[in-house]
Design a protein around this motif. Structure first.
Motif, PDB file in Angstrom:
ATOM      1  N   GLY A   1      53.013  -2.402  68.466  1.00  0.00           N
ATOM      2  CA  GLY A   1      52.632  -1.012  68.218  1.00  0.00           C
ATOM      3  C   GLY A   1      53.153  -0.420  66.924  1.00  0.00           C
ATOM      4  O   GLY A   1      53.145   0.790  66.749  1.00  0.00           O
ATOM      5  N   GLN A   2      53.599  -1.278  65.993  1.00  0.00           N
ATOM      6  CA  GLN A   2      54.027  -0.774  64.688  1.00  0.00           C
ATOM      7  C   GLN A   2      52.802  -0.728  63.769  1.00  0.00           C
ATOM      8  O   GLN A   2      51.771  -1.312  64.066  1.00  0.00           O
ATOM      9  CB  GLN A   2      55.102  -1.689  64.098  1.00  0.00           C
ATOM     10  CG  GLN A   2      56.274  -1.927  65.014  1.00  0.00           C
ATOM     11  CD  GLN A   2      56.882  -0.629  65.520  1.00  0.00           C
ATOM     12  OE1 GLN A   2      57.344   0.188  64.745  1.00  0.00           O
ATOM     13  NE2 GLN A   2      56.852  -0.425  66.828  1.00  0.00           N
ATOM     14  N   PHE A   3      52.926  -0.036  62.644  1.00  0.00           N
ATOM     15  CA  PHE A   3      51.777   0.066  61.753  1.00  0.00           C
ATOM     16  C   PHE A   3      52.182  -0.446  60.373  1.00  0.00           C
ATOM     17  O   PHE A   3      52.643   0.316  59.528  1.00  0.00           O
ATOM     18  CB  PHE A   3      51.272   1.502  61.680  1.00  0.00           C
ATOM     19  CG  PHE A   3      49.969   1.633  60.943  1.00  0.00           C
ATOM     20  CD1 PHE A   3      49.012   0.625  61.006  1.00  0.00           C
ATOM     21  CD2 PHE A   3      49.700   2.752  60.187  1.00  0.00           C
ATOM     22  CE1 PHE A   3      47.813   0.734  60.325  1.00  0.00           C
ATOM     23  CE2 PHE A   3      48.497   2.878  59.501  1.00  0.00           C
ATOM     24  CZ  PHE A   3      47.555   1.869  59.573  1.00  0.00           C
ATOM     25  N   SER A   4      52.008  -1.755  60.182  1.00  0.00           N
ATOM     26  CA  SER A   4      52.371  -2.378  58.905  1.00  0.00           C
ATOM     27  C   SER A   4      51.114  -2.619  58.078  1.00  0.00           C
ATOM     28  O   SER A   4      50.132  -3.166  58.579  1.00  0.00           O
ATOM     29  CB  SER A   4      53.079  -3.715  59.166  1.00  0.00           C
ATOM     30  OG  SER A   4      53.216  -4.444  57.947  1.00  0.00           O
TER      31      SER A   4
ATOM     32  N   ARG B   1      63.131   1.493  61.463  1.00  0.00           N
ATOM     33  CA  ARG B   1      63.632   2.682  62.153  1.00  0.00           C
ATOM     34  C   ARG B   1      62.643   3.831  61.968  1.00  0.00           C
ATOM     35  O   ARG B   1      62.727   4.854  62.643  1.00  0.00           O
ATOM     36  CB  ARG B   1      65.004   3.077  61.600  1.00  0.00           C
ATOM     37  CG  ARG B   1      66.042   1.988  61.839  1.00  0.00           C
ATOM     38  CD  ARG B   1      67.403   2.361  61.291  1.00  0.00           C
ATOM     39  NE  ARG B   1      68.313   1.218  61.360  1.00  0.00           N
ATOM     40  CZ  ARG B   1      68.964   0.848  62.443  1.00  0.00           C
ATOM     41  NH1 ARG B   1      68.822   1.538  63.551  1.00  0.00           N
ATOM     42  NH2 ARG B   1      69.772  -0.198  62.439  1.00  0.00           N
ATOM     43  N   LEU B   2      61.714   3.658  61.019  1.00  0.00           N
ATOM     44  CA  LEU B   2      60.669   4.658  60.803  1.00  0.00           C
ATOM     45  C   LEU B   2      59.533   4.423  61.800  1.00  0.00           C
ATOM     46  O   LEU B   2      59.407   3.353  62.374  1.00  0.00           O
ATOM     47  CB  LEU B   2      60.128   4.551  59.372  1.00  0.00           C
ATOM     48  CG  LEU B   2      61.156   4.674  58.246  1.00  0.00           C
ATOM     49  CD1 LEU B   2      60.505   4.386  56.914  1.00  0.00           C
ATOM     50  CD2 LEU B   2      61.794   6.060  58.254  1.00  0.00           C
ATOM     51  N   ARG B   3      58.681   5.413  61.936  1.00  0.00           N
ATOM     52  CA  ARG B   3      57.556   5.293  62.865  1.00  0.00           C
ATOM     53  C   ARG B   3      56.281   5.814  62.219  1.00  0.00           C
ATOM     54  O   ARG B   3      56.304   6.609  61.297  1.00  0.00           O
ATOM     55  CB  ARG B   3      57.838   6.089  64.138  1.00  0.00           C
ATOM     56  CG  ARG B   3      59.022   5.578  64.942  1.00  0.00           C
ATOM     57  CD  ARG B   3      59.256   6.426  66.168  1.00  0.00           C
ATOM     58  NE  ARG B   3      60.450   5.971  66.901  1.00  0.00           N
ATOM     59  CZ  ARG B   3      60.912   6.556  67.989  1.00  0.00           C
ATOM     60  NH1 ARG B   3      60.286   7.611  68.488  1.00  0.00           N
ATOM     61  NH2 ARG B   3      61.985   6.100  68.594  1.00  0.00           N
ATOM     62  N   GLY B   4      55.158   5.349  62.758  1.00  0.00           N
ATOM     63  CA  GLY B   4      53.851   5.884  62.403  1.00  0.00           C
ATOM     64  C   GLY B   4      53.545   5.830  60.921  1.00  0.00           C
ATOM     65  O   GLY B   4      53.692   4.786  60.269  1.00  0.00           O
ATOM     66  N   ASP B   5      53.128   6.964  60.363  1.00  0.00           N
ATOM     67  CA  ASP B   5      52.699   7.034  58.969  1.00  0.00           C
ATOM     68  C   ASP B   5      53.821   6.661  58.015  1.00  0.00           C
ATOM     69  O   ASP B   5      53.581   6.037  56.975  1.00  0.00           O
ATOM     70  CB  ASP B   5      52.207   8.444  58.635  1.00  0.00           C
ATOM     71  CG  ASP B   5      51.010   8.834  59.490  1.00  0.00           C
ATOM     72  OD1 ASP B   5      50.385   7.921  60.057  1.00  0.00           O
ATOM     73  OD2 ASP B   5      50.725  10.041  59.586  1.00  0.00           O
TER      74      ASP B   5
ATOM     75  N   TYR C   1      63.789  -6.052  68.844  1.00  0.00           N
ATOM     76  CA  TYR C   1      62.476  -6.622  69.133  1.00  0.00           C
ATOM     77  C   TYR C   1      61.460  -6.300  68.041  1.00  0.00           C
ATOM     78  O   TYR C   1      60.601  -7.122  67.710  1.00  0.00           O
ATOM     79  CB  TYR C   1      61.970  -6.140  70.496  1.00  0.00           C
ATOM     80  CG  TYR C   1      62.617  -6.892  71.642  1.00  0.00           C
ATOM     81  CD1 TYR C   1      62.191  -8.177  71.970  1.00  0.00           C
ATOM     82  CD2 TYR C   1      63.650  -6.331  72.372  1.00  0.00           C
ATOM     83  CE1 TYR C   1      62.790  -8.891  72.996  1.00  0.00           C
ATOM     84  CE2 TYR C   1      64.262  -7.032  73.402  1.00  0.00           C
ATOM     85  CZ  TYR C   1      63.829  -8.316  73.708  1.00  0.00           C
ATOM     86  OH  TYR C   1      64.434  -9.028  74.725  1.00  0.00           O
ATOM     87  N   LYS C   2      61.545  -5.104  67.477  1.00  0.00           N
ATOM     88  CA  LYS C   2      60.618  -4.742  66.395  1.00  0.00           C
ATOM     89  C   LYS C   2      60.869  -5.613  65.169  1.00  0.00           C
ATOM     90  O   LYS C   2      59.934  -6.107  64.534  1.00  0.00           O
ATOM     91  CB  LYS C   2      60.759  -3.255  66.044  1.00  0.00           C
ATOM     92  CG  LYS C   2      60.146  -2.330  67.070  1.00  0.00           C
ATOM     93  CD  LYS C   2      60.000  -0.916  66.562  1.00  0.00           C
ATOM     94  CE  LYS C   2      61.311  -0.248  66.268  1.00  0.00           C
ATOM     95  NZ  LYS C   2      61.169   1.129  65.837  1.00  0.00           N
ATOM     96  N   VAL C   3      62.155  -5.814  64.824  1.00  0.00           N
ATOM     97  CA  VAL C   3      62.494  -6.666  63.686  1.00  0.00           C
ATOM     98  C   VAL C   3      62.078  -8.118  63.974  1.00  0.00           C
ATOM     99  O   VAL C   3      61.563  -8.822  63.096  1.00  0.00           O
ATOM    100  CB  VAL C   3      64.002  -6.584  63.364  1.00  0.00           C
ATOM    101  CG1 VAL C   3      64.389  -7.620  62.307  1.00  0.00           C
ATOM    102  CG2 VAL C   3      64.358  -5.193  62.866  1.00  0.00           C
ATOM    103  N   GLY C   4      62.278  -8.551  65.223  1.00  0.00           N
ATOM    104  CA  GLY C   4      61.880  -9.908  65.605  1.00  0.00           C
ATOM    105  C   GLY C   4      60.398 -10.135  65.412  1.00  0.00           C
ATOM    106  O   GLY C   4      59.969 -11.161  64.847  1.00  0.00           O
ATOM    107  N   ALA C   5      59.578  -9.179  65.869  1.00  0.00           N
ATOM    108  CA  ALA C   5      58.122  -9.293  65.696  1.00  0.00           C
ATOM    109  C   ALA C   5      57.754  -9.292  64.210  1.00  0.00           C
ATOM    110  O   ALA C   5      56.878 -10.051  63.766  1.00  0.00           O
ATOM    111  CB  ALA C   5      57.423  -8.138  66.406  1.00  0.00           C
TER     112      ALA C   5
END
Length: 318
Positions: free
Chosen positions: A52-55, A124-128, A212-216
């Motif tokens: 669910g991250q936006f890269s 640590r940031l989110r969305g836009d 988990y976000k960094v792992g993905a």
């Protein structure tokens, strides 16, 4: 399990031989691009779709893998192959295969390391805000390469040995699907999904969301680097124009069109969006207009045109 893996390797070797002899070079190149785009789209799906991250900086990791691996085979390749063929006594084909395997490994590790360095502060940031940060990373990589004479700078990196062929492409596409599919069906995959659905709720039940976000992000970057290596050793020439912001957007479109979190849909979308521009070449100057209109029509589906397709869990056979 080992029997199945052996059969897959033998099948790929046979297909490599048959396709090289009988398939037109133009269609063979499209086939290679389809495989590369599948690796890119599926690896980005782990970040954008599953977690669910936006890269939108995937082209930057692809560029790292492409230029690092090309530097290895260009500068060290002749000496390494000479050493293996004369001192060790290996055949030339096997020596080149070992060199390319090293280049693929180095490309993946370097891109994954960059993903770790970048991911720790920006995830640590989110969305836009996260999208803008990843976009900035991709542009920084592109500008750094553009000003590095050792890899050709603005002129481009030429004379890269062309080691990519169907066997490597098929094997690495299979490994990518195997790893990502098994990961998302594991307990770690459920943690990714929990973060995607509600990050605060995931934290409240003890999931280390940053980990988990960094792992993905690291895993996705690793496979983007692999795709970059395959691309570099297919075209034999690299220029930063191949890794612009629009390249990242193309990969995001494949993920969205395929349906966020649908691996099967992402694979189909990667195939369709690789073939579609080639089919529209008959329409000359209206080609990109038609391409854009078709994309808009396809995007009308809320969860992606192929979002309802699902691939069953691939058993871990390696």
């Amino acid at each position: 399990m080992w029997l199945l893996n052996g059969l897959i390797v033998i099948t790929l070797l046979i297909l490599q031989r048959v396709l090289t002899l009988h398939l037109n070079a133009y269609y063979f190149q499209i086939l290679i691009y389809i495989g590369i785009n599948i690796i890119l789209a599926v690896s980005l799906n782990l970040i954008n779709g599953q977690t669910g991250q936006f890269s939108i900086g995937h082209a930057g990791f692809m560029a790292i893998g492409a230029y690092v691996s090309a530097s290895l085979t260009y500068y060290m390749g002749p000496w390494f192959i000479h050493f293996l063929t004369t001192s060790v006594g290996l055949p030339d084909g096997i020596a080149k295969g070992i060199l390319f395997a090293l280049a693929l490994t180095l490309a993946g590790i370097t891109a994954a390391s960059a993903g770790l360095l970048v991911g720790l502060p920006i995830l640590r940031l989110r969305g836009d805000y996260l999208a803008i940060a990843t976009l900035g990373f991709g542009e920084i990589i592109r500008v750094l390469i553009l000003n590095t004479d050792a890899v050709g700078g603005a002129r481009g990196f030429t004379d890269i040995p062309e080691y990519t062929h169907f066997f490597w492409l098929g094997l690495l596409t299979y490994i990518t699907l195997l790893v990502i599919c098994n990961l998302i069906h594991s307990t770690k995959g459920r943690a990714f999904s929990a973060i995607r659905e509600d990050e605060i709720a995931a934290e409240s039940i003890g999931i280390n969301t940053t980990k988990y976000k960094v792992g993905a992000f690291v895993i996705g970057s690793f496979f983007a680097g692999i795709a970059g290596c395959l691309f570099a050793h297919q075209v034999g020439y690299l220029h930063t124009n191949s890794f612009t912001f629009m390249r990242s957007i193309e990969i995001v479109v494949m993920v969205v069109l395929g349906g966020m979190s649908s691996i099967t849909g992402t694979v189909i979308a990667a195939i369709v969006l690789t073939i579609l521009p080639e089919l529209l070449r008959f329409f000359s100057e209206f080609r990109m207009v038609l391409y854009s209109l078709i994309l808009i029509l396809l995007m009308l589906g809320r969860s992606g045109v192929f979002g309802n397709s699902r691939i069953s869990k691939i058993k871990m056979t390696m």
